[in-house]
Design a protein around this motif. Structure first.
Motif, PDB file in Angstrom:
ATOM      1  N   ASP A   1     -13.858   6.040   4.570  1.00 53.11           N
ATOM      2  CA  ASP A   1     -13.681   6.882   3.383  1.00 53.11           C
ATOM      3  C   ASP A   1     -14.334   6.243   2.157  1.00 53.11           C
ATOM      4  OD1 ASP A   1     -12.325   8.870   4.708  1.00 53.11           O
ATOM      5  OD2 ASP A   1     -10.358   7.993   4.347  1.00 53.11           O
TER       6      ASP A   1
ATOM      7  N   GLU B   1      -7.857   0.160   2.774  1.00 55.11           N
ATOM      8  CA  GLU B   1      -7.523   1.501   2.296  1.00 55.11           C
ATOM      9  C   GLU B   1      -6.867   1.444   0.921  1.00 55.11           C
ATOM     10  OE1 GLU B   1      -8.842   3.947   3.653  1.00 55.11           O
ATOM     11  OE2 GLU B   1      -9.514   2.802   5.395  1.00 55.11           O
TER      12      GLU B   1
ATOM     13  N   ASN C   1      -9.689   1.260  -1.459  1.00 56.06           N
ATOM     14  CA  ASN C   1     -10.280   2.594  -1.640  1.00 56.06           C
ATOM     15  C   ASN C   1      -9.403   3.449  -2.553  1.00 56.06           C
ATOM     16  OD1 ASN C   1     -12.142   4.819  -0.931  1.00 56.06           O
ATOM     17  ND2 ASN C   1     -10.375   5.643   0.151  1.00 56.06           N
TER      18      ASN C   1
ATOM     19  N   SER D   1     -13.863   0.464   5.666  1.00 51.79           N
ATOM     20  CA  SER D   1     -13.261   1.750   5.301  1.00 51.79           C
ATOM     21  C   SER D   1     -14.330   2.844   5.291  1.00 51.79           C
ATOM     22  CB  SER D   1     -12.586   1.674   3.927  1.00 51.79           C
ATOM     23  OG  SER D   1     -12.191   2.966   3.503  1.00 51.79           O
TER      24      SER D   1
ATOM     25  N   ALA E   1     -13.941  -2.171  -0.093  1.00 54.17           N
ATOM     26  CA  ALA E   1     -13.298  -1.421   0.991  1.00 54.17           C
ATOM     27  C   ALA E   1     -14.316  -1.016   2.052  1.00 54.17           C
ATOM     28  CB  ALA E   1     -12.613  -0.181   0.425  1.00 54.17           C
TER      29      ALA E   1
ATOM     30  N   TYR F   1       0.839  -1.212   0.000  1.00 52.22           N
ATOM     31  CA  TYR F   1       0.000   0.000   0.000  1.00 52.22           C
ATOM     32  C   TYR F   1       0.869   1.256   0.000  1.00 52.22           C
ATOM     33  CZ  TYR F   1      -3.197   3.570   1.822  1.00 52.22           C
ATOM     34  OH  TYR F   1      -3.926   4.720   2.007  1.00 52.22           O
TER      35      TYR F   1
END
Length: 607
Positions: free
Chosen positions: A384, A352, A355, A382, A377, A323
């Motif tokens: 977001d 993440e 996402n 997640s 996600a 990531y």
């Protein structure tokens, strides 16, 4: 002669420790100890040669401890033949070391039947290694019930393996007798039990008993116990003591403790020493430490070194490495590589990364490819991603679907999602729910939410009561506080509103300050109101400057004011031009007045 008695210290008790290698030059104390041991051995040898069974047993144990199996065996066999159970036990140890496990078990059985707890422990372990758990439990229980610490621990381990509730009792017995691994495992079991019982609602508090057992194990040199104790203390804010336990554990080779110590030092501002401990942990295979080193070098602009450490984290099995590599590539504009690393982390379950991959695909115009990753996600937790799904559905006009995702993100504390839910509830006319969500968003720092909340509260505010002498009474209301909070965060409409409230109180200076701030940030209403204020104070030329700025931004009333100013000055053509602009800008009432003024000026010009 007292046969079968525990007159010799048994090998398995741990008191007979294999001697460490010595330097060529020994201290006087060490030399003295060696001389004492030699003298004791000679004394026991002479007694054994004279037929003393106890001496035979002790001498055999001494030689066994030293690794002299050939020298120890005849003495142990002789003592065993004479009925010494300690010798029988140690003879079993000797045969086990030679690889004769079955013969060793036979002698352990003889000693165990005669009451040797150490032999019962050894026999129990022998049976467990061969998969005979019932026999193993029988002998380990015999050992434990006679007070043998290792027997209690081995019994607890067997019972825990089987999921037997009695495991905790014997683990506690072993821990209370000073067994450090038992203390650690008891602490872990109690810790997990407390977590299950509270379902995480205890605010991260660890029961005192758990801490006590971690502390006991750590004090006896258990490095993982020291790590857990450090974690408990760090969460409680006792950073100095936490650091000491992390250091103790790290020095004993616990990579996770070295990593945690690095973060503690970083938070204290000591990045240089933090890097030292992260390096040590990363070299021992700690992926989290490798990620931390990567982030440190990335902050310094050393991207190649950062990438190397992120790869090391990934190689250590830490999916965050992939990531972070994606983030690094994205920052450098290496979009294709960023997508590759995001995908790798996302397929490994990194929410993440999923996402981030979805955002990357969405920016590239691949909405179809982005949506499943947002969903994956979001389903993985997640916040977001849930918010982004809301935006995605809202962009398609799917308001209900968008609202569901906004609500999900808002429930997890997402500020902008709470604002969107609040706005949706306002459109639905549900002021109570709107207020609840707007308060959450405003409390999270959203200036727009603070402004919207203020407007909701403002609409409910009763008229100001009059003073008994007819003078207005100005009390600071909650809505004013929210307007001011939004204004202080740069919200232009809130700044204008705060200026209006100040003007209503007669505080011209405060009103002008807020109008000017809004106007300079681009608010046409702020510029118009500032012009009005200046005009009332007799500064019409400066007022005209701000009205011009407002009119150029599309404010019809400002254009009408400018038309009137120029008409009064006799600049009829300029007045007519601004009147025309006011007609086109509106609103209707302004356009009507501006049209009459324009016609009058036209007639004046043609006269």
């Amino acid at each position: 002669m007292d046969v079968m008695g525990d007159k010799a210290t048994l090998f398995e008790t741990g008191r007979f420790v294999q001697p460490s290698s010595r330097e060529d030059t020994e201290t006087p104390d060490e030399t003295g100890e060696i001389a004492d041991e030699a003298a004791e051995e000679l004394r026991q040898r002479l007694a054994a040669e004279a037929g003393d069974v106890e001496a035979m047993s002790i001498l055999g144990a001494m030689l066994l401890r030293r690794g002299d199996l050939d020298g120890a065996e005849p003495h142990l066999r002789a003592a065993t033949a004479a009925g010494d159970r300690a010798a029988a036990n140690n003879l079993g140890v000797l045969l086990h070391q030679r690889g004769y496990a079955d013969e060793a078990a036979g002698w352990w059985r003889i000693a165990a039947v005669a009451g040797s707890a150490a032999a019962a422990h050894a026999l129990g372990r022998h049976h467990r290694e061969r998969g005979d758990e019932p026999a193993a439990e029988y002998w380990l229980r015999q050992s434990a019930e006679q007070g043998h610490t290792l027997g209690a621990y081995a019994l607890a381990d067997l019972l825990e393996h089987r999921g037997d509730a009695g495991a905790e009792k014997w683990m506690r017995v072993a821990a209370e007798r000073g067994h450090r691994e038992a203390a650690y495992r008891l602490a872990r079991a109690l810790d997990r039990k407390a977590a299950r019982d509270t379902d995480g609602d205890d605010g991260g508090q660890v029961p005192d008993e758990v801490e006590q057992w971690y502390r006991q194990a750590a004090a006896r040199g258990h490095r993982r116990a020291a790590l857990h104790l450090g974690t408990i203390l760090e969460k409680r804010g006792e950073l100095k003591e936490a650091g000491r336990w992390y250091l103790t554990s790290a020095k004993d080779g616990e990579a996770r403790a070295a990593c945690a110590l690095g973060f503690l030092l970083r938070d204290a501002g000591d990045t240089e020493n933090a890097a030292v401990w992260w390096l040590r942990a990363a070299q021992d295979g700690d992926g989290n430490a490798a990620n931390a080193l990567g982030a440190l070098h990335a902050e310094r602009g050393e991207t190649q070194t950062a990438e190397r450490w992120y790869r090391a984290a990934m190689d250590a099995g830490d999916v965050n490495g992939a990531y972070n590599l994606g983030l690094l590539c994205a920052e450098q504009g290496r979009t294709a590589q960023a997508e590759q690393w995001y995908r790798r982390a996302a397929y490994a379950g990194h929410r993440e990364a999923a996402n981030a991959l979805a955002i990357l695909l969405l920016r590239a115009g691949d909405e179809t490819g982005a949506e499943p990753w947002f969903s994956k996600a979001a389903e993985a937790g997640s916040v977001d991603a849930a918010f982004n799904l809301g935006i995605l559905h809202a962009g398609r006009g799917e308001e209900q679907a968008a609202l569901r995702w906004y609500e999900r993100a808002a429930a997890a504390g997402h500020t902008e999602a709470a604002l969107q839910v609040g706005m949706a509830r306002l459109r639905d006319g549900d002021d109570q729910e709107a207020e609840r969500h707007l308060r959450c968003a405003a409390g999270g720092g959203s200036a727009e939410a603070a402004y919207r909340l203020a407007t909701v509260l403002d609409a409910r505010r009763p008229p100001e009561p009059a003073h008994e002498l007819g003078e207005p009474v100005h009390r600071r209301s909650e809505c004013e506080e929210w307007y001011e909070r939004a204004a202080s965060q740069g919200h232009r409409r809130a700044q204008v509103r705060v200026g209006m409230l100040a003007a209503a109180r007669g505080d011209v200076v405060e009103a002008a300050r807020w109008y000017r701030e809004a106007a300079e940030a681009g608010s046409r209403n702020g510029a118009f109101n500032l012009g009005l204020l200046l005009a009332r104070e007799g500064s019409e030329p400066e007022a005209a400057v701000w009205w011009t700025r407002a009119a150029d931004a599309g404010h019809g009333r400002a254009a009408l004011r400018l038309a009137l100013v120029y008409a009064r000055r006799g600049e009829l053509a300029e007045g007519q031009r601004w009147a025309d602009r006011a007609v086109s800008l509106g609103p209707a009432s302004v356009a009507e007045r501006a049209a009459r003024l324009r016609d009058a000026l036209r007639q004046e010009l043609s006269a």
